[in-house]
Design a protein around this motif. Structure first.
Motif, PDB file in Angstrom:
ATOM      1  N   VAL A  42      60.986 -93.016   2.909  1.00  0.00           N
ATOM      2  CA  VAL A  42      62.234 -93.745   2.632  1.00  0.00           C
ATOM      3  C   VAL A  42      63.438 -92.844   2.889  1.00  0.00           C
ATOM      4  N   LEU A  43      63.355 -91.600   2.451  1.00  0.00           N
ATOM      5  CA  LEU A  43      64.472 -90.682   2.664  1.00  0.00           C
ATOM      6  C   LEU A  43      64.691 -90.382   4.149  1.00  0.00           C
ATOM      7  N   ARG A  44      63.592 -90.332   4.899  1.00  0.00           N
ATOM      8  CA  ARG A  44      63.703 -89.996   6.326  1.00  0.00           C
ATOM      9  C   ARG A  44      64.203 -91.154   7.168  1.00  0.00           C
ATOM     10  N   ILE A  45      63.663 -92.376   6.937  1.00  0.00           N
ATOM     11  CA  ILE A  45      64.027 -93.481   7.837  1.00  0.00           C
ATOM     12  C   ILE A  45      64.790 -94.597   7.133  1.00  0.00           C
ATOM     13  N   GLY A  46      64.938 -94.501   5.840  1.00  0.00           N
ATOM     14  CA  GLY A  46      65.706 -95.496   5.118  1.00  0.00           C
ATOM     15  C   GLY A  46      64.830 -96.570   4.497  1.00  0.00           C
ATOM     16  N   LEU A  47      65.448 -97.334   3.652  1.00  0.00           N
ATOM     17  CA  LEU A  47      64.745 -98.401   2.941  1.00  0.00           C
ATOM     18  C   LEU A  47      64.818 -99.686   3.761  1.00  0.00           C
TER      19      LEU A  47
END
Length: 88
Positions: A42-47
């Protein structure tokens, strides 16, 4: 390569009971790692919908594994440890 490990002489490793307890908790440890991986994703590609499902699935497995470990602990007979810092 011959490493000088004399400083390890006299140290004791985990007991068989310790290893059995770690082994019993391994599904929870693995579920925690999967949950952490989902959070990092989630932190890398987003929610988004996919990552949201990954996090929810990992959270469910984490809770399921925690319940299993806690139920197994509750079912075991209690050991009464004695020693200078414990009351029998």
């Amino acid at each position: 390569m011959n490493a000088d490990l004399h400083y390890l002489d006299g140290l004791e490793g985990p007991s068989m009971a310790d290893l059995a307890e770690i082994d019993a908790e391994m599904p929870l440890i693995e579920a925690e790692v999967d949950w952490l991986d989902a959070q990092i994703t989630v932190l890398r590609i987003g929610l988004n919908e996919v990552t949201r499902q990954m996090v929810r699935r990992a959270q469910r497995e984490r809770l399921r594994a925690a319940c299993t470990v806690l139920a197994a602990r509750a079912a075991r007979p209690r050991r009464h440890a004695t020693g200078p810092d414990r009351v029998a």
